[in-house]
Motif scaffolding. Structure first.
Motif, PDB file in Angstrom:
ATOM      1  N   PRO A  19      41.018  41.972  51.110  1.00 58.64           N
ATOM      2  CA  PRO A  19      42.380  42.469  51.006  1.00 58.64           C
ATOM      3  C   PRO A  19      43.216  41.730  49.975  1.00 58.64           C
ATOM      4  CG  PRO A  19      42.250  40.945  52.819  1.00 58.64           C
ATOM      5  CD  PRO A  19      40.875  41.032  52.186  1.00 58.64           C
ATOM      6  N   LEU A  20      42.603  41.033  49.038  1.00 58.07           N
ATOM      7  CA  LEU A  20      43.353  40.280  48.042  1.00 58.07           C
ATOM      8  C   LEU A  20      44.187  41.217  47.179  1.00 58.07           C
ATOM      9  CD1 LEU A  20      43.849  37.499  46.793  1.00 58.07           C
ATOM     10  CD2 LEU A  20      41.938  37.943  45.270  1.00 58.07           C
ATOM     11  N   ILE A  21      45.477  40.988  47.157  1.00 53.30           N
ATOM     12  CA  ILE A  21      46.390  41.727  46.298  1.00 53.30           C
ATOM     13  C   ILE A  21      46.847  40.752  45.222  1.00 53.30           C
ATOM     14  CG2 ILE A  21      48.596  42.928  46.159  1.00 53.30           C
ATOM     15  CD1 ILE A  21      48.183  43.683  49.129  1.00 53.30           C
ATOM     16  N   LEU A  22      46.642  41.114  43.970  1.00 53.94           N
ATOM     17  CA  LEU A  22      46.927  40.209  42.865  1.00 53.94           C
ATOM     18  C   LEU A  22      48.416  40.228  42.543  1.00 53.94           C
ATOM     19  CD1 LEU A  22      43.766  41.038  40.787  1.00 53.94           C
ATOM     20  CD2 LEU A  22      44.128  39.156  42.383  1.00 53.94           C
ATOM     21  N   THR A  23      49.060  39.107  42.809  1.00 58.27           N
ATOM     22  CA  THR A  23      50.508  38.960  42.662  1.00 58.27           C
ATOM     23  C   THR A  23      50.799  37.661  41.916  1.00 58.27           C
ATOM     24  OG1 THR A  23      50.709  37.687  44.699  1.00 58.27           O
ATOM     25  CG2 THR A  23      50.871  40.098  44.903  1.00 58.27           C
ATOM     26  N   PRO A  24      52.057  37.428  41.513  1.00 56.41           N
ATOM     27  CA  PRO A  24      52.406  36.141  40.917  1.00 56.41           C
ATOM     28  C   PRO A  24      52.063  34.962  41.836  1.00 56.41           C
ATOM     29  CG  PRO A  24      54.133  37.701  40.453  1.00 56.41           C
ATOM     30  CD  PRO A  24      53.180  38.373  41.418  1.00 56.41           C
ATOM     31  N   ARG A  25      52.195  35.148  43.126  1.00 54.52           N
ATOM     32  CA  ARG A  25      51.876  34.064  44.064  1.00 54.52           C
ATOM     33  C   ARG A  25      50.393  33.697  44.002  1.00 54.52           C
ATOM     34  NH1 ARG A  25      54.407  33.018  49.799  1.00 54.52           N
ATOM     35  NH2 ARG A  25      53.132  31.243  50.382  1.00 54.52           N
ATOM     36  N   VAL A  26      49.524  34.693  43.930  1.00 60.51           N
ATOM     37  CA  VAL A  26      48.088  34.432  43.803  1.00 60.51           C
ATOM     38  C   VAL A  26      47.812  33.743  42.473  1.00 60.51           C
ATOM     39  CG1 VAL A  26      45.811  35.531  43.588  1.00 60.51           C
ATOM     40  CG2 VAL A  26      47.433  36.346  45.311  1.00 60.51           C
ATOM     41  N   ALA A  27      48.471  34.196  41.399  1.00 59.95           N
ATOM     42  CA  ALA A  27      48.249  33.629  40.066  1.00 59.95           C
ATOM     43  C   ALA A  27      48.682  32.169  39.968  1.00 59.95           C
ATOM     44  CB  ALA A  27      48.983  34.468  39.021  1.00 59.95           C
ATOM     45  N   THR A  28      49.675  31.759  40.750  1.00 60.87           N
ATOM     46  CA  THR A  28      50.170  30.375  40.671  1.00 60.87           C
ATOM     47  C   THR A  28      49.592  29.472  41.749  1.00 60.87           C
ATOM     48  OG1 THR A  28      52.116  30.943  42.003  1.00 60.87           O
ATOM     49  CG2 THR A  28      52.366  31.018  39.605  1.00 60.87           C
ATOM     50  N   ASP A  29      48.873  30.014  42.690  1.00 65.35           N
ATOM     51  CA  ASP A  29      48.321  29.222  43.796  1.00 65.35           C
ATOM     52  C   ASP A  29      47.144  28.378  43.321  1.00 65.35           C
ATOM     53  OD1 ASP A  29      47.227  28.195  46.129  1.00 65.35           O
ATOM     54  OD2 ASP A  29      47.218  30.112  47.189  1.00 65.35           O
ATOM     55  N   PRO A  30      47.231  27.041  43.426  1.00 73.20           N
ATOM     56  CA  PRO A  30      46.127  26.183  42.997  1.00 73.20           C
ATOM     57  C   PRO A  30      44.842  26.421  43.777  1.00 73.20           C
ATOM     58  CG  PRO A  30      48.093  24.879  43.430  1.00 73.20           C
ATOM     59  CD  PRO A  30      48.377  26.271  43.876  1.00 73.20           C
ATOM     60  N   ALA A  31      44.938  27.038  44.946  1.00 73.08           N
ATOM     61  CA  ALA A  31      43.748  27.310  45.757  1.00 73.08           C
ATOM     62  C   ALA A  31      43.028  28.593  45.337  1.00 73.08           C
ATOM     63  CB  ALA A  31      44.136  27.393  47.232  1.00 73.08           C
ATOM     64  N   THR A  32      43.631  29.372  44.449  1.00 74.66           N
ATOM     65  CA  THR A  32      42.985  30.599  43.980  1.00 74.66           C
ATOM     66  C   THR A  32      41.744  30.226  43.182  1.00 74.66           C
ATOM     67  OG1 THR A  32      45.091  31.781  43.898  1.00 74.66           O
ATOM     68  CG2 THR A  32      43.302  32.702  42.603  1.00 74.66           C
ATOM     69  N   SER A  33      40.646  30.908  43.444  1.00 74.47           N
ATOM     70  CA  SER A  33      39.381  30.572  42.779  1.00 74.47           C
ATOM     71  C   SER A  33      39.461  30.809  41.270  1.00 74.47           C
ATOM     72  CB  SER A  33      38.231  31.388  43.367  1.00 74.47           C
ATOM     73  OG  SER A  33      38.279  32.716  42.900  1.00 74.47           O
ATOM     74  N   GLU A  34      38.669  30.057  40.551  1.00 67.95           N
ATOM     75  CA  GLU A  34      38.596  30.189  39.090  1.00 67.95           C
ATOM     76  C   GLU A  34      38.179  31.610  38.707  1.00 67.95           C
ATOM     77  OE1 GLU A  34      38.726  28.363  35.133  1.00 67.95           O
ATOM     78  OE2 GLU A  34      39.487  27.732  37.066  1.00 67.95           O
ATOM     79  N   LYS A  35      37.291  32.197  39.482  1.00 71.52           N
ATOM     80  CA  LYS A  35      36.829  33.565  39.213  1.00 71.52           C
ATOM     81  C   LYS A  35      37.996  34.558  39.266  1.00 71.52           C
ATOM     82  CE  LYS A  35      33.536  36.967  40.919  1.00 71.52           C
ATOM     83  NZ  LYS A  35      32.500  37.263  41.893  1.00 71.52           N
ATOM     84  N   VAL A  36      38.854  34.419  40.255  1.00 71.29           N
ATOM     85  CA  VAL A  36      40.007  35.308  40.385  1.00 71.29           C
ATOM     86  C   VAL A  36      41.008  35.050  39.255  1.00 71.29           C
ATOM     87  CG1 VAL A  36      41.983  35.932  41.842  1.00 71.29           C
ATOM     88  CG2 VAL A  36      39.728  35.633  42.865  1.00 71.29           C
ATOM     89  N   LEU A  37      41.228  33.780  38.905  1.00 70.87           N
ATOM     90  CA  LEU A  37      42.144  33.463  37.807  1.00 70.87           C
ATOM     91  C   LEU A  37      41.669  34.104  36.506  1.00 70.87           C
ATOM     92  CD1 LEU A  37      42.946  29.688  38.509  1.00 70.87           C
ATOM     93  CD2 LEU A  37      44.291  31.710  39.155  1.00 70.87           C
ATOM     94  N   TRP A  38      40.375  34.009  36.234  1.00 69.08           N
ATOM     95  CA  TRP A  38      39.835  34.633  35.025  1.00 69.08           C
ATOM     96  C   TRP A  38      39.964  36.149  35.078  1.00 69.08           C
ATOM     97  CZ3 TRP A  38      38.749  33.111  30.286  1.00 69.08           C
ATOM     98  CH2 TRP A  38      38.588  31.748  30.048  1.00 69.08           C
ATOM     99  N   PHE A  39      39.764  36.736  36.236  1.00 63.87           N
ATOM    100  CA  PHE A  39      39.924  38.182  36.362  1.00 63.87           C
ATOM    101  C   PHE A  39      41.360  38.579  36.014  1.00 63.87           C
ATOM    102  CE2 PHE A  39      40.975  42.117  38.378  1.00 63.87           C
ATOM    103  CZ  PHE A  39      39.896  42.926  38.055  1.00 63.87           C
TER     104      PHE A  39
END
Length: 86
Positions: A19-39
């Motif tokens: 259910p991951l919704i890509l938002t500014p919060r996900v983009a700035t969260d240090p716990a977000t995986s590198e794979k998601v950041l690259w996506f």
């Protein structure tokens, strides 16, 4: 995001599993995986600005964002570099 502002996904690059919704919060969260950041960096230009603020963003990811550009990316790097100088 509203339905009209949902990110476009490209063949060969499936989005992260729900259910991951890509938002500014996900983009700035240090716990977000590198794979998601690259996506996010590759497929959602309007969130690249927020990736610059993520303390766990790798130098390679930041370099990619600086080359790819996007809305407010230049401003984000200006703020980052100003903070590092001070």
């Amino acid at each position: 995001m509203t339905a009209s502002r949902l990110p476009r996904f490209y063949p060969g690059s499936p989005p992260p599993r729900p259910p991951l919704i890509l938002t500014p919060r996900v983009a700035t969260d240090p716990a977000t995986s590198e794979k998601v950041l690259w996506f996010i960096a590759r497929h959602i230009p309007e969130l690249r600005f927020w990736l610059v603020a993520n303390e766990s963003a790798s130098p390679a990811l930041l370099e990619y964002i600086s080359q790819a550009g996007g809305p407010r990316v230049k401003e984000a790097f200006h703020v980052l570099f100003s903070a590092l100088e001070g």
